[in-house]
Design a protein around this motif. Structure first.
Motif: not given
Lengths: 277, 277
Positions: A13-16, A18-19
Motif C-alpha cells: 500500500s501507499a502507506e506501507e 511511505a514507511v
C-alpha cells in the motif's frame, strides 16, 4: 564496496511504502535485505522491482525459504525445493544480489555434525545450486554452529564439493563463534577471510557475548553490534579489501537496535577510514 | 564404592534434625554433601558429628564456595582463605571426605583462560593446599568452562604443579562439556577418567543439554540426570572401577528433581550391575 543492507518490508500500500522510504532514509541506505512472500505473483514482484528502481534502491540479500529443505520426507523435500526454486525466480526478477541458504538437515538432533548428515547436505546444496545456475542467481550459504555448516573447514569442503560459481557465502562470524573464540574474534575473522573471502558476497552483522557461571555452563548469544567482543575494525578492513560488493545486514534486532547497530558499524568505519555505502 | 551423596542440611533444632533424617531416608543415603554456617563454633560442629555418628551418617563433600578465592581483590582473597581455613577445620571435625573449591579469577573476561591467570590460579591452589595439608583434609578442585580450571589438560597441569596428595578432583563433567562434545559424552568421560581417575574423589551429577539456532548461537545448560545427553552408564562403570570411594552429588536442583535425578542414576546402576551405596 560494502553496502549496508538492513531488512525492510517494502509493503504494497501507499502507506506501507511511505514507511519503507522513511526507514530507508533514516538508515541512510540504498540496498535492502528482504523476503518474498509465498503469495506474491510475478506481477507483484515486478511491481516491487519497479518501485525500488524508481527510488534507486537495490535488493541485496533475498531471504531464501530454506528451512523446509531439511526434511527427510521425500515429498516434503520436493515441495521445499519447488518453493525455493520459485523464490530464486522471484529474486531474479528483483535483481537481488543473492539468495540466502541455510543448511539445516539434522538440526536439533544428535546427528547434526555427523559425516552422514554432511554428505546429505552437500547433495541438497548441489541440487539447489543447479536451479540457481539455470535461473541465473547466486545462492549464499549461511552458517550456524548448530547446523552441519558450522566451521570454515565445512565451508571449504562444501565449495569444493559443489564447485559452482553460483555458490557463494553469506558470512556470519557470530554464528561461527565457538566458546574458545569469543575473546579471539580478530583471529576468527582473519581465519574466515584468509580461507573464504573471494566467496563472501553477503554478511550478517551482529555482536557476540558469552555468559555462564554456576548453573549455566556456557551461553553464546547475539548482541547488537558494539555491545560484545566482535572485532568490527578487522571485519570492515577485510570486507573493504575484497574486490567485489558485499552487503552487510544487521540482523535479528528490533528497528531501533538495528539503527543503533548500523550506526556503530558506520562509526567504526569512519574511525578506520573505510567507506560504506 | 560409589556413595550417593545429596545435599542435606544438618540443622540444629530437633525439628531440623528430624527433617534431615527423613530426607536421608527418602533418598536412601548414608552419605551427604553439606556445608556448615559460618557462625557455628567448633563445639557445635563436634555435636553435629556425634549426631551423625549415632545415625550412621557421613559427610562426603563439604563445600561452601568462596568466590573471592584467587580474585583480583587481595583483601577479599585473604578473607576467603580464612573461611576455607575454618571450613577445613570443621571438615576435619565432622569427618568430611573433602572440601570442594573453585577458582573463578577472570571469569567472563578475556583473561579468564590466559596463561597469566592460569599461573596465578596454580599459586592460589598451592596456597590452599598448604592449608589442607596443615588441617589433614583433602581439598577437591571443581571445574567450569567459564573458569581457569576448564579442561582435562588444565587439571593435569594443576596436579603436577601443586604435587600434593591433599589435592584431589571434584569432577563435574557437565561443567567441562564444550558444545562439540555434547553428543560425544562417552568419549569425554573416558578421557576424563583415563587421565584423572586416580584423583577423582567426588562427582557432581547432572545432565547436559544443548540449544541454539537462529538468534541463540549456542547454549549449554544443566539438566536433571536422565534428561540430557550424559552417558551415565559409562560414568558409573568408570567410578565403579576406581579403587577408592567416590561421593556422587546430584546438584543444583530443587528437592523433587534431586530425588528424581538420583533415582535415574540408581536405575542405570541396576541396569548395568553397578553397586551404589
Amino acid at each position: 564496496m560494502i553496502r549496508m543492507s538492513p531488512s525492510l518490508s517494502v509493503g504494497g500500500s501507499a502507506e506501507e511504502q511511505a514507511v519503507f522510504l522513511r526507514q530507508v532514509k533514516t538508515l541512510g541506505v540504498n540496498t535492502i535485505t528482504m523476503g518474498i512472500p509465498a503469495a506474491w505473483t510475478d506481477d507483484d514482484i515486478e511491481s516491487t522491482r519497479g518501485f525500488l528502481d524508481e527510488h534507486g534502491i537495490r535488493v541485496g540479500e533475498c531471504h531464501g525459504p530454506y528451512k523446509p529443505l531439511r526434511s527427510i520426507n521425500a515429498e516434503e523435500y520436493e515441495l521445499a525445493k519447488q518453493r525455493f526454486r520459485q523464490n530464486l525466480r522471484g529474486a531474479r526478477i528483483l535483481g537481488a544480489h543473492c539468495v540466502s541458504l541455510g543448511i539445516m538437515r539434522g538440526f536439533l538432533s544428535s546427528h547434526v555434525w555427523s559425516e552422514e548428515t554432511w554428505e546429505q547436505c552437500i547433495t541438497i546444496v548441489k541440487e539447489v545450486v543447479r536451479d540457481a545456475e539455470e535461473i541465473g542467481v547466486d545462492i549464499a550459504a549461511h552458517p550456524h554452529i548448530r547446523t552441519p555448516l558450522c566451521s570454515v573447514e565445512r565451508y571449504k569442503a562444501l565449495l569444493e564439493a559443489v564447485a559452482s560459481p553460483r555458490l557463494k557465502i553469506l558470512m556470519d562470524p557470530v554464528n561461527l563463534t565457538w566458546p574458545q573464540m569469543v575473546y579471539k574474534t580478530a583471529e576468527l575473522v582473519n581465519h574466515i577471510f584468509d580461507e573464504l573471502s573471494e566467496f563472501i558476497t553477503a554478511f550478517h552483522a551482529k555482536d557476540v557475548i558469552m555468559t555462564g557461571s554456576g548453573k549455566d555452563i556456557v551461553h553464546i548469544d547475539e548482541a547488537v553490534p558494539g555491545e560484545g567482543t566482535m572485532d568490527y575494525a578487522t571485519i570492515l578492513r577485510r570486507l573493504d579489501a575484497l574486490a567485489h560488493d558485499v552487503t552487510v545486514y544487521v540482523e535479528h534486532f528490533p528497528y531501533p537496535e538495528t539503527v543503533a547497530g548500523q550506526q556503530y558499524i558506520r562509526s567504526v568505519a569512519r574511525e578506520i577510514g573505510v567507506t560504506l555505502n | 564404592m560409589i556413595l550417593m551423596s545429596p545435599s542435606l542440611s544438618i540443622g540444629k533444632s530437633p525439628e531440623e534434625r528430624a527433617e534431615f533424617l527423613r530426607k536421608a531416608d527418602i533418598l536412601e543415603v548414608k552419605t551427604f554433601a553439606t556445608s556448615i554456617p559460618e557462625d557455628w563454633t567448633d563445639a557445635e560442629v563436634e555435636e553435629a558429628r556425634k549426631f551423625l555418628d549415632e545415625h550412621g551418617m557421613r559427610v562426603g563433600e563439604f563445600s561452601r564456595y568462596y568466590k573471592a578465592l584467587g580474585g583480583y581483590n587481595l583483601d577479599e582473597h585473604e578473607l576467603a582463605l580464612q573461611n576455607y581455613r575454618r571450613q577445613l577445620r570443621h571438615a576435619r571435625i565432622i569427618g568430611a571426605s573433602c572440601v570442594g573449591f573453585g577458582v573463578l579469577r577472570g571469569r567472563g573476561t578475556p583473561h579468564m583462560w590466559s596463561q597469566e591467570t592460569w599461573e596465578y590460579t596454580i599459586s592460589v591452589v598451592a596456597e590452599l593446599v598448604r592449608e589442607a595439608e596443615a588441617a589433614g583434609v583433602d581439598v577437591a578442585a571443581h571445574p567450569h568452562l567459564m573458569s581457569p580450571i576448564c579442561s582435562v589438560e588444565r587439571y593435569k597441569a594443576l596436579l603436577e604443579a601443586v604435587g600434593s596428595p591433599r589435592l584431589k578432583i571434584l569432577m563435574d563433567i557437565v561443567n567441562l562439556t564444550e558444545p562439540h562434545m555434547v553428543f560425544r559424552t562417552t568419549e569425554l568421560i573416558n578421557k576424563i577418567f583415563d587421565e584423572l581417575g586416580d584423583a577423582i574423589i567426588t562427582l557432581h551429577a547432572k545432565d547436559v543439554m544443548i540449544s541454539g539456532g537462529g538468534k541463540i548461537v549456542v547454549h549449554i545448560d544443566e539438566a536433571v540426570p536422565g534428561a540430557g545427553f550424559m552417558d551415565y552408564a559409562t560414568i558409573l562403570r568408570r567410578l565403579d572401577a576406581l579403587a577408592h570411594d567416590v561421593t556422587v552429588y546430584v546438584e543444583h536442583f530443587p528437592y523433587p528433581e534431586t530425588v528424581a535425578g538420583q533415582q535415574y542414576i540408581r536405575g542405570v546402576a541396576r541396569e548395568i550391575g553397578v553397586n551404589l551405596n
